[in-house]
Structures are given as C-alpha cells and as structure tokens.
Design a protein around this motif. Sequence first.
Motif, PDB file in Angstrom:
ATOM      1  N   VAL A 151      18.038  14.116 -19.758  1.00  0.00           N
ATOM      2  CA  VAL A 151      18.743  15.607 -18.586  1.00  0.00           C
ATOM      3  C   VAL A 151      18.642  15.284 -17.385  1.00  0.00           C
ATOM      4  CG1 VAL A 151      18.722  17.610 -18.657  1.00  0.00           C
ATOM      5  CG2 VAL A 151      18.831  16.655 -21.212  1.00  0.00           C
ATOM      6  N   ILE A 152      17.363  15.151 -17.159  1.00  0.00           N
ATOM      7  CA  ILE A 152      17.235  15.237 -15.638  1.00  0.00           C
ATOM      8  C   ILE A 152      17.646  14.228 -14.931  1.00  0.00           C
ATOM      9  CG2 ILE A 152      15.014  15.242 -14.278  1.00  0.00           C
ATOM     10  CD1 ILE A 152      13.476  16.048 -16.132  1.00  0.00           C
ATOM     11  N   SER A 154      20.336  12.560 -15.447  1.00  0.00           N
ATOM     12  CA  SER A 154      22.067  12.015 -16.056  1.00  0.00           C
ATOM     13  C   SER A 154      22.435  11.602 -14.916  1.00  0.00           C
ATOM     14  CB  SER A 154      22.074  12.980 -16.706  1.00  0.00           C
ATOM     15  OG  SER A 154      23.473  13.286 -17.082  1.00  0.00           O
ATOM     16  N   ASP A 155      23.722  11.273 -14.880  1.00  0.00           N
ATOM     17  CA  ASP A 155      24.094  11.391 -13.324  1.00  0.00           C
ATOM     18  C   ASP A 155      25.285  12.083 -13.357  1.00  0.00           C
ATOM     19  OD1 ASP A 155      24.477   8.121 -13.583  1.00  0.00           O
ATOM     20  OD2 ASP A 155      26.113   7.617 -14.678  1.00  0.00           O
ATOM     21  N   ASN A 156      25.446  13.409 -14.425  1.00  0.00           N
ATOM     22  CA  ASN A 156      25.229  14.693 -14.562  1.00  0.00           C
ATOM     23  C   ASN A 156      25.495  15.690 -15.120  1.00  0.00           C
ATOM     24  OD1 ASN A 156      27.020  17.147 -14.139  1.00  0.00           O
ATOM     25  ND2 ASN A 156      29.463  15.960 -13.885  1.00  0.00           N
ATOM     26  N   PRO A 157      23.542  16.367 -14.513  1.00  0.00           N
ATOM     27  CA  PRO A 157      22.550  17.279 -14.683  1.00  0.00           C
ATOM     28  C   PRO A 157      23.531  18.211 -15.757  1.00  0.00           C
ATOM     29  CG  PRO A 157      21.528  16.222 -13.161  1.00  0.00           C
ATOM     30  CD  PRO A 157      23.161  15.960 -13.053  1.00  0.00           C
ATOM     31  N   VAL A 223      10.527  19.266 -11.292  1.00  0.00           N
ATOM     32  CA  VAL A 223      11.366  20.186 -12.164  1.00  0.00           C
ATOM     33  C   VAL A 223      10.114  21.228 -12.470  1.00  0.00           C
ATOM     34  CG1 VAL A 223      12.822  20.072 -14.171  1.00  0.00           C
ATOM     35  CG2 VAL A 223      12.980  18.283 -12.764  1.00  0.00           C
ATOM     36  N   ILE A 224       9.576  20.698 -13.226  1.00  0.00           N
ATOM     37  CA  ILE A 224       8.735  21.023 -13.573  1.00  0.00           C
ATOM     38  C   ILE A 224       8.274  22.103 -12.141  1.00  0.00           C
ATOM     39  CG2 ILE A 224       5.520  21.180 -14.935  1.00  0.00           C
ATOM     40  CD1 ILE A 224       6.437  18.624 -16.084  1.00  0.00           C
ATOM     41  N   LEU A 225       7.566  21.666 -11.653  1.00  0.00           N
ATOM     42  CA  LEU A 225       7.650  22.785 -10.323  1.00  0.00           C
ATOM     43  C   LEU A 225       8.462  23.559 -10.147  1.00  0.00           C
ATOM     44  CD1 LEU A 225       5.357  23.144  -7.643  1.00  0.00           C
ATOM     45  CD2 LEU A 225       6.588  22.211  -6.443  1.00  0.00           C
TER      46      LEU A 225
END
Length: 259
Positions: A151-152, A154-157, A223-225
């Motif tokens: 997901v993170i 991905s070309d287009n999340p 992303v987690i931050l």
Amino acid sequence: MTYHYHDETIIKNLPDDTIFVFGSNMAGTHQGGAAKTALLHFGATKGVGRGWAGQSFAIPTMNEHLQQMPLSQIQHYIEDFKIYTKNHPKMKYFITAVGCGVAGYKVEEIAPMFKGISRNVIFPVSFRPFVEKTLPKLTQKLVHTFIQDSVIFSDNPSETIQTLNLTEAEKSLATIVINTPMYPEDSNGRDRTFEISDILQALNGKIFEFQSNSEGPMIFGGVILALMELYQFNERDFIELWNGEKTIAPPKPEHHAKR
C-alpha cells in the motif's frame, strides 16, 4: 450530515455552476498549488487574495507577507465562506485542502472548521473524518490492512486504499496518513529524520525487521509517525496495537483546538 467528496486529483475544469475554492495569501500572488491552478484555469485574479473571482473563491491562509496565518484568523475567513455558500445556494463549491499545502497546516486542524457548512459543497476526501464523523478507532486489523509495503509503496496509494476491505472512514484515515508528508521533511519544512529513526529503532526486532535507515524504511516510518501524531500515542502503544493487545480511540475534539 453527508457531503460529496472528490479524490483530490488535480483538475483543470469544472461545470459552470461549480466554484473552485482554494487557499490563498492576502497578496494574491497565486504562485503555487491550488492557487496556481485557480489562476491558470478558474479565473483567479492576481492581487486578489480573498473571495470570489471568475470561477474561483479564495480563502486566505497566509498574510500579505506570505507568512502563515494563525488558525483563529483562518477560521474567520472560513466562517465568511460558509455565509457565502448559504447565500448562493444554486452554486456548488469544489473545496481543495485549504491551508494544508504551502500554509503548512494539517488536515485535522483545518477540516473541522468547515463543520456545519451548507450541503452545496464538494470536500476533499481527506476532510471526511473531520466534517462528517469522528476518526475511526484504531485496531490491529485496521493498521495491518494499510500499513504494509504493497500500500505505502504502491504507484497510486490512494487508489490502492480504495480496494482494501475497510469502511469509508477507515479508507479516509489511511489516505490521510499515507499522504501526510513526513520524510525527509514534513509540510512545515521540518526535518523529521531523527524522529523517524528513533521510531524505527524502537520497533526494530519487536514487530518489524529493518535492514537499515535507507529511504524505504524511512518512508515506512514516516507513515507510522503521521499516525502517531494524528492519534497522539507513542511507540509502545503502537507495538501493543500491532500485536492486538490494545485498541486506540480517536483523539477528542479538543486536541484539534485552535492555536
């Protein structure tokens, strides 16, 4: 109340009855982001940093010196805009992520200001959890579903998120978190690499195995931050959440108070 939403892709035209709403500075320079789009495609006027022009409507988020306005002042201009939409009910209003680009504010700081607006608006999808309902509770299933490489990276999340087995509120949350700039700098231009490195070190060997602090793990940690800042919890909470030992409630409204 249920509103309509757009997926925040860049647009260059709208129906004649739909106004493009963007964040501006009082100098009306319109040099970047949605303001530049408004200038090039929707009739915004140089030097006009507030209100209606052509097929656009400017909401100031920066002053005439191109400095960030305080949230209380932005709220004043958003309240004016709410009155405008109420007084012009035959028009529709395509609202961009006002104040969340160059001005440097976060979605959770700006979006709640639009609560109670008339229904003739089209919001960016990232606003949905804040204008329509509260953020979803964080569960192990939810974080496992969207905090993953496929997901993170991905070309287009945003498009990938729409295919996940999540509620609409959960998809909106995932979109917000993954699209929040954190690495190497956040939307305010602050270097977050040291914070992300600390997070990776705290999680390494406990729930993830990171080879090094190369770009991939740093983006992952960013992303987690973003999720930790949005829900206001720490690394220990995240470990327990990931392991299914706890759930985390959405932040209370006062956490989004005006600065």
